[in-house]
Design an enzyme around this catalytic site. Structure first.
Site, short mmCIF file in Angstrom:
data_model
loop_
_atom_site.label_atom_id
_atom_site.label_comp_id
_atom_site.label_asym_id
_atom_site.label_seq_id
_atom_site.Cartn_x
_atom_site.Cartn_y
_atom_site.Cartn_z
N GLN A 88 6.15 2.60 1.25
CA GLN A 88 7.16 2.73 2.30
C GLN A 88 6.61 3.55 3.45
O GLN A 88 6.19 4.69 3.26
CB GLN A 88 8.39 3.43 1.70
N GLY A 89 6.60 3.00 4.65
CA GLY A 89 6.06 3.70 5.82
C GLY A 89 7.15 4.02 6.83
O GLY A 89 7.25 3.37 7.87
N GLU A 118 19.64 20.07 3.98
CA GLU A 118 20.32 20.36 5.24
C GLU A 118 20.84 19.07 5.88
O GLU A 118 21.98 19.02 6.36
CB GLU A 118 19.36 21.06 6.22
N GLU A 155 17.60 3.63 -1.85
CA GLU A 155 16.84 4.76 -2.37
C GLU A 155 17.79 5.77 -2.99
O GLU A 155 17.60 6.24 -4.10
CB GLU A 155 16.07 5.40 -1.21
N SER A 200 8.54 7.79 7.29
CA SER A 200 8.36 9.15 7.83
C SER A 200 7.12 9.27 8.69
O SER A 200 6.10 8.63 8.42
CB SER A 200 8.24 10.15 6.69
N SER A 215 3.97 7.25 -0.74
CA SER A 215 3.48 7.35 -2.11
C SER A 215 2.96 6.00 -2.58
O SER A 215 3.48 4.95 -2.21
CB SER A 215 4.57 7.89 -3.05
#
Lengths: 378, 339, 378, 339
Positions: A123-124, A361, A241, A126, A158
């Site tokens: 997964q790309g 947060e 997710e 971030s 990952s």
């Protein structure tokens, strides 16, 4: 209200349990590559027996399992201490996203190799500058004839080193507002423009990678959900997710807490009232997580979406798991911080729990704004 | 009433800060941690500066200063996360100086003061101490079991080096039978050691607090420095709260060690409890403020977090200290009531 | 570093201690008015012996006491369980504010009656719509010849019913930005335009009042620090509030904790490891508050202002005191929540600690921005 | 697996919410609290609706429904902070129905079911229970001491009415010697009572959470609704976290009481612990969100805070529950390990 499994759920569990018993691959070997190969073999074994993607519709090779059955699948795997399948991101994220947004050709092409583990997905999303603020990502894709050329940097990828495909979000329209102008691509990892560098965590392991893209080429037919629609498509992935992973994590916490309780009992420490108290507090948190996860499943099955409780499980888990690991290393004594114990490393790993998959947060912001209806931060 | 250092003490602090900024910067700490070995030239430098003997009597080659001065150094070494056997040696030295016999002092303190034959100390159970800092390189090891302390020459102990989650310091498991008892006041010697250890943790908390604040000013998300969000800024305020509270308690402990033995047991207990909790919570919080970056090996904050984990368990955890505080205050209230 | 009292501090303490012993007025009578009259008599007694305002300069009738001696004064009063003087706001806030900003005539006129307790002072800052956001207050003062006429509403005015004078901040310039355009007045409470209504707290007591002002008249000479300068003058008052009150509060917490420890010891509960643990944790917080308050005093005396620790004592106290009271009612059993115990009411009262004199949230903002230099909230 | 109410149960919840909004609104609660007396017409109405007998067997005049239905009512009564002897009567009824003899049931349950002769229950020590809800108006009092429970007719007990910090409910101190033992399974009857009590606290937490959120949307400071500040909005999120967690645990307890006795002890312990902590923290937090207003008598939030304080101590505090959870899990893990 019925907190037991009904007949078909029980049958599902029994069948699975028997199958795992007969086919358990044993303990995962040491070494990252060896472990990965082992989990890939295990996925192939699950696939052959029809267990790899129980939550997928039967038309794509799944079992059309209910959410509860999918939860049972994770529970049973964890309880048997069997590994999770290697291509977890493909199974939980890429597959469902393609089912929702993909073309027939894309489904035809990608789903089966996801399930068999023949093609691993990563997964790309971030980027270094866009952590909690995903919509501000800067990787850019420009047209080059029938293709797109992507340049930019991704982090927290990952399994990149084992992956054939990457779910990639990049900016395709620079004049559009932040959330618009993104596009969701299927990127072939096996090409020159893609460089993978392992990203070492504080544990010393490298579960994640950085991805450096320089004019990486993507054919136009690898756009998912249409150009400019990437934010919406990515949200589908993120929703999956949150829903899919929470259950497995909950079980992981229960297993760890059971293990800790047994170790403390064996060391005669349960007679210490302070230890019994803290252990009780943790067990309560762990049970509440489990129960709340099931409440979310029921609501989703009955009403199409979880109630307010559904937004809480990731937060409950990350907080509970961090407290569990911190308590374990305290209660077991300094030996737990040495190399002869797995607890110290698990405690270090747990610091990531409140960051990965959405920081606590940001989760609280989402809860405040979307669940409680409080005004948006200005 | 003057809750501040003397000018000389401030000068020690400034000097230590400056020296360590040069000699134990992030790169040097990383090199030592990744190599799992100390930069012994740093320790040699500290020895030459007389730091190792700062609180040891002049007759044994020390500088004859107090626990306050030692505490100042330990705080700065914690702030710099210096990779050296300094702390363990100082703690062992305090035990021998304050609970040892004249013979024991004469035999071991000169080596401890010069740093040529270092000491260490740990809690043991049944003759074994599970995780002892810098035992392998030490000349003498003090094991505390219950109310007794025993002095063991390195060669009379079984020392088995350990890997721990804290690669900025060397640890070992130590087993020994026999050894010489320390005949003096073990509790009050131990209290001094707790204060010095607490000071290292105050330094760790201070540094990771500063790292978090600096990052929060620079890092932008949603087009805003994250330090402008209360979720972050209030967390940073909490770090100040924890750090300053631990500092107040630790300085009280240092003062009591040098000036008012009657308050030392109480002061050391609150210092150790407050400094442990501050170091644990501030380092964890600092990782959180750093977000994903804070979880990477490349960021420096994790070294501090790891050191804090080991430090907090040394010489007894917070639970023990809290129980002791209650015992001591109940006794003192009962005395006051009876008077 | 010397955490004992030096010779002159010890002499101060001994003299005071002897005097209190000889003059202790006994227990405060029940009833609000009776209690107030009692504390007013006590203040007169302190005044006659020169103890009413030890921290004031000798030229105004004080003893020019150092901050440490002023702290000793509060400690000794609390330890002897002697009452605090009735005109506490006059002594700690109004007096010092007038010394800084008042005219010679104002000092001449007001300071001595503050000290003697002949004229009680209250504080009119807060308003219903301007709680944490003091600068947004709406009470307005308009010129009427040589006088000002004030109209508006104030809240949290303690002691208003006993007061001759009120430190009042009102808006005098409506075109100026929020923080400008405020003026600090001395308001005569004994006039028609001033109505006082008691404000009942959750304890059932009325320590505070609402103040309704309708064309209340203030002569021009009662402006303090010049028209339009009210924000700056009010900050002086608030700084004195924080510095002066913190010490007394710390002592109050110690006294309560000592009492709780004695009661638990008498009930044989200190052998319960859970109780010993929590009590130890509270004692640590209490000691840290005391030590940090002294660190702040030293820094102020040496460098003219407290270090970063000086901003923390109010927060430490409010949090510690709330935890103390919650723990007390838990550890002493449900009887502590009945009318035969003072703990239940003290626990209720403690809920106000994190609100009164600046909410904990606002304190954290101030610390983040002014002490840590973090960017201001937008 | 279906973690949701049946349609009938949802209907009970809706009906209760609507009825109580009319009959136990803020003004009515305030009137009862300030007058320190119940609006008995409300209790009469609840009796007529058959609420008092909802979980009592039909042969004793009850509706024969389960703990789940009772729990739903208790949650709504807590949400409305209804001033009535309902809860104490229900808890006493659970004790007698599930641990009493046939004779005891036949004698007391009809009055409890109709609400004409109410019950209550409390922990006692040496024959005295310090703070018992609604004992003065009760016909029968169950005192639990250790593992035993004793049934005492009101006239055989000394009942001394008490003022507590919670004026929304009547309390008394009860002393008695003698009485009849309840011969049945006291622990499992008590577990049911804990679940019903937990449900009241879930309702309290839910209501004060909603009050805080509503206030945070309306109240402006610094020209912004305070709910836009993370210090407030994250606090509200924490209230949701605490409330929903307590709800999950309590509903589990209700289900176990009706459907799986083997899990009841465990479920009741986590329910009571989680609901107590949630009620205490959410009500305190709600006062804080309300700021100065929340500290005034005129705001309604303090009534909930006060009730939560008393509820949390009833039938044993959190410490007891946590210890029990550890005991139960250790035993079940040992059994699983042995199997």
């Amino acid at each position: 209200m019925d907190l037991t499994f009904n007949e078909s759920e029980s049958a599902f569990r029994d069948e699975l349990r028997d199958w795992i018993k007969a086919n358990h691959p044993g303990e995962e070997p040491a070494g990252e590559d060896e472990g990965y190969a082992f989990r890939r073999d295990w996925q192939r074994q699950l696939y052959k027996a029809g267990w790899a993607a129980v939550h997928w519709p039967t038309e794509y090779g799944g079992r059309d399992a209910t959410l509860v059955e999918a939860a049972i699948f994770n529970e049973e795997l964890a309880r048997a201490r069997a590994p999770f399948p290697a291509n977890v991101l493909g199974l939980l994220l890429a597959g469902p996203t393609l089912m929702t947004w993909g073309t027939d050709e894309q489904r035809q092409r990608y789903l089966d190799p996801i399930m068999s583990g023949d093609e691993i997905w990563c997964q790309g999303f971030s980027e270094p500058e866009a952590g909690s603020d995903l919509a501000s990502l800067k990787s850019k894709a420009v047209r080059d004839g029938d293709d797109w050329l992507v340049t930019g940097q991704k982090v927290w990828t990952s399994g990149a080193q084992y992956s054939k495909w990457c779910m990639l979000v990049a900016r395709t329209d620079f004049d559009a507002p932040k959330h618009k102008g993104l596009t969701y691509f299927i990127l072939d990892m096996e090409q020159e423009g893609v460089e993978i560098r392992p990203l070492r965590q504080i544990t010393g392991d490298s579960e994640f990678n950085e991805l450096f893209l320089e004019n990486a080429r993507i054919p136009a037919e690898n756009v998912v959900g249409g150009a400019g629609n990437g934010w919406t498509v990515a949200l589908t992935t993120l929703m999956n997710e949150r829903a899919g992973l929470a259950f497995g994590l909950q079980v992981g916490m229960t297993v760890a807490l059971d293990e800790l309780t047994e170790q403390l009992a064996a060391a005669g420490k349960l007679d210490d009232p302070m230890i019994a108290d803290e252990l009780g507090a943790l067990r309560i948190k762990c049970e509440i997580l489990r129960l709340t996860a099931y409440r979310g499943l029921t609501a989703t099955m009955k009403y199409g979406q979880p109630g307010p409780e559904g937004s809480l499980t990731k937060w409950m888990w990350s907080q509970g798991n961090q407290e569990l690991m911190q308590f374990a290393t305290k209660a077991l004594g300094p030996q737990a911080l040495t190399g002869s114990s797995t607890w110290g490393r698990a405690m270090l790993r747990s610091r990531g729990n409140s960051i990965e998959g959405g920081t606590t947060e940001v989760l609280k912001n989402i809860i405040a704004e979307r669940v409680l209806g409080l005004p948006r931060k200005k | 009433m003057n809750f501040d250092f003397t000018e000389d003490q401030h000068e020690i602090k400034r000097t230590a800060r400056e020296l360590l900024a040069k000699r134990s910067g992030p790169e040097q700490v990383r090199e030592a941690a990744e190599g799992e070995a100390y930069d012994m030239s740093l320790f040699v430098e500290l020895r030459k500066l007389g730091w190792t003997g700062i609180a040891i009597d002049e007759q044994y080659g020390g500088a004859g200063l107090g626990v306050v001065e030692l505490m100042i150094l330990c705080e700065e070494l914690g702030y710099a996360l210096a990779a050296s056997p300094f702390l363990a040696n100082a703690l062992g030295g305090l035990m021998i100086e304050h609970a040892g016999s004249d013979d024991q002092r004469a035999k071991w303190l000169p080596g401890i003061a010069s740093g040529e034959a270092t000491a260490t100390v740990a809690f043991a159970s049944g003759g074994t101490a599970q995780v002892v800092p810098d035992a392998d390189g030490a000349a003498v090891i003090v094991l505390i079991e219950g109310d007794e302390a025993t002095l063991i020459a390195r060669d009379d102990a079984q020392v088995e080096p350990l890997i721990t989650i804290d690669p900025t310091r060397r640890y070992a498991r130590v087993s020994a039978s026999g050894g010489e008892p320390l005949p003096g006041d073990v509790a009050s010697a131990l209290a001094r050691a707790e204060v010095a250890l607490s000071a290292e943790m105050v330094g760790i908390a201070q540094r990771t607090q500063e790292m978090a604040i600096e990052y929060a000013k620079e890092r932008k998300q949603f087009d805003t420095p994250i330090g402008a969000f209360q979720a972050i800024s209030h967390r940073c305020a909490q770090m100040l709260f924890d750090t300053e509270g631990a500092r107040s308690a630790t300085y009280f402990g240092g003062w009591a060690a040098d000036a008012d033995e009657s308050q030392l047991a109480f002061a050391a207990a609150i210092a150790k409890a407050a400094a442990s909790e501050a170091a644990l919570s501030v380092t964890a919080s600092s990782i959180q403020v750093h977000g994903g970056i804070g979880f990477t090996w490349e960021a420096d904050v994790h070294w501090f977090f790891k050191r804090a984990q080991l430090d907090a368990t040394m010489l007894g955890g917070t639970g023990k200290q809290r129980a002791r505080v209650t015992q001591l205050t109940a006794a003192s209230l009962a005395t006051a009531g009876a008077a």
